[in-house]
Design an enzyme around this catalytic site. Structure first.
Site, PDB file in Angstrom:
ATOM      1  N   SER A 192       0.833  -1.202   0.000  1.00 42.23           N
ATOM      2  CA  SER A 192       0.000   0.000   0.000  1.00 42.23           C
ATOM      3  C   SER A 192       0.866   1.250   0.000  1.00 42.23           C
ATOM      4  CB  SER A 192      -0.935  -0.009   1.209  1.00 42.23           C
ATOM      5  OG  SER A 192      -0.199   0.201   2.387  1.00 42.23           O
ATOM      6  N   ARG A 196       0.541   3.463  -3.339  1.00 44.72           N
ATOM      7  CA  ARG A 196      -0.098   4.765  -3.144  1.00 44.72           C
ATOM      8  C   ARG A 196       0.761   5.866  -3.769  1.00 44.72           C
ATOM      9  NH1 ARG A 196      -0.078   4.796   1.831  1.00 44.72           N
ATOM     10  NH2 ARG A 196      -2.150   3.886   2.116  1.00 44.72           N
ATOM     11  N   ASN A 200      -0.346   7.790  -7.276  1.00 46.16           N
ATOM     12  CA  ASN A 200      -0.587   9.233  -7.270  1.00 46.16           C
ATOM     13  C   ASN A 200       0.285   9.951  -8.285  1.00 46.16           C
ATOM     14  OD1 ASN A 200      -2.459  10.590  -5.205  1.00 46.16           O
ATOM     15  ND2 ASN A 200      -1.653   8.809  -4.137  1.00 46.16           N
TER      16      ASN A 200
END
Lengths: 273, 156
Positions: A192, A196, A200
């Site tokens: 994660s 992440r 992004n």
């Protein structure tokens, strides 16, 4: 039309391809690694310069900045990490500053790096390291390693194994279920973290590229002489500006999230249940 | 996106940077911050001490002033008393002296008066004798009539 589509997809692909040296697993994305290393070295150099001249007297501008970051990180570490550890705070500082600097490369005009390097003879050069999963996973797997090390350090091998098998359901018949659950939980952390950050920045970069493709079919002369060209150019400038301003927010935010979650994971690892 | 040795390179670089920060950046900065904190705390406590000292000195001063004023009052009182005493004494002495002088003067006056009376008497006697002699045209035997004349003089 087909040709144009092809050139657009070529443009996008070109911007998303790394400068690769070698083949197979032992290949490296030299651009990401070099930029990441240079930025890390820049961070170290700036902070080292400040720390070398650090005095207890009235601090100057650079020292002030460095002390402010150090103090902020120290406060956050004190709030989250339960034990005294000489590595956690510097680790957090390094993660934040380094990821921030790497994310900052997102704001470099997207054609600048590839075109410059192309002129110098390189085919591909992607200046944004955090749009490379190797980079984000490199960070998060290091954090995973530290999570395991800290778990063993603060709970002992026995304590850690006990937690793996008897948490959250404290019954021997569920020990393997617990173990599977804990392994998934542990592996989810780096996944994660890195996805992440990667997601992004990848999305951001892609949108910058798409905005850049608005005027792709036009030559320099056409852009300024045709009505459509001027219209698209104005739209492109406005969109890119808005997106870049939005990213002034996203860039430190992602760096902060990465740092904060690493801290939280490490403090969870060091915590005794 | 392929995973390759870049990952390892990144991990190594990460380890190096964290080590560098931990070894060369963090300690001096936090050391400087800590010692500055101590210095500020020291300065603040010194200021506090100074303030207390000042307060103490102020109260000392007030006390001393009070004492001094009291002493001065005492001295003034004493002086006043002494002055009154002196004045009284002087007055007494003066009165006594005056009385003494008065008595003396009176005595002297008395004496002089007596003397004058005596002289006058004698002169009167002489005058009387002379007058009588003139009247009698002969010498009065002073000796013979002395007692008589003296009696006369005393009656005058």
């Amino acid at each position: 039309m087909a040709e144009e589509n092809q050139s657009i997809s070529y443009y996008i692909n070109h911007h998303l391809t790394n400068w690769k040296v070698g083949d197979g697993f032992w290949a490296i994305h030299a651009d990401s690694l070099i930029v990441a290393f240079l930025l890390g070295a820049l961070f170290c150099w700036i902070f080292w310069m400040a720390s070398r001249k650090a005095t207890e007297g009235v601090p100057g501008g650079l020292q002030n900045f460095v002390e402010m970051s150090v103090e902020a990180i120290e406060g956050m570490v004190k709030d989250t990490f339960p034990h005294k550890n000489p590595m956690v705070a510097p680790l957090a500082l390094t993660i934040f500053c380094w990821v921030f600097l790497m994310n900052l490369m997102d704001l470099v005009p997207i054609d600048l790096a590839p075109d410059t390097m192309h002129a110098l003879g390189w085919d591909y050069f992607k200046i944004l390291p955090t749009v490379n999963m190797n980079i984000t996973f490199g960070l998060s797997l290091s954090v995973l390693g530290l999570i395991i090390i800290y778990s063993i350090m603060y709970k002992g091998t026995k304590g850690y194994l006990h937690e793996l098998f008897f948490h959250p359901f404290n019954h021997w018949s569920l020990s393997w279920f617990n173990f599977a659950l804990n392994i998934v939980e542990t592996l989810a952390k780096p996944l994660s973290l890195s996805l992440r950050l990667f997601g992004n920045l990848y999305a951001a970069e892609l949108i910058f590229i798409l905005i850049a493709t608005l005027t792709l079919g036009y030559g320099l002369f056409e852009v300024f002489t045709s009505l459509g060209g001027i219209f698209l150019l104005v739209g492109q400038v406005i969109l890119a500006t808005i997106w870049a301003i939005f990213h002034i927010l996203v860039i430190p935010l992602q760096a902060f999230i990465f740092m904060m979650l690493s801290l939280v994971y490490l403090s969870m690892a060091a915590e005794n249940h | 996106m392929e995973i390759n040795a870049t990952l390892l390179g990144q991990m190594i670089a990460f380890a190096i940077f964290v080590w560098f920060t931990m070894k060369f950046v963090w300690p001096p900065v936090s050391q400087a911050m800590r010692s500055r904190q101590e210095k500020i705390a020291e300065g603040l406590s010194a200021a506090e001490r100074g303030r207390k000292d000042l307060e103490q000195a102020e109260s000392d001063k007030a006390e001393l002033l009070k004492e001094a004023r009291q002493k001065a009052n005492e001295i003034l009182d004493q002086a006043n008393k002494r002055a009154n005493q002196l004045i009284d004494e002087a007055r007494d002495t003066a009165r006594k002296e005056g009385e003494r002088q008065l008595v003396q003067a009176q005595a002297q006056i008395e004496q002089e008066l007596n003397q004058a009376k005596q002289e006058l008497r004698e002169q009167v006697v002489t005058l009387a004798i002379t007058g009588a002699s003139k009247v009698l045209e002969r010498e009065v035997d002073a000796k013979a009539h002395n007692d008589l004349l003296n009696d006369l003089a005393k009656q005058l």
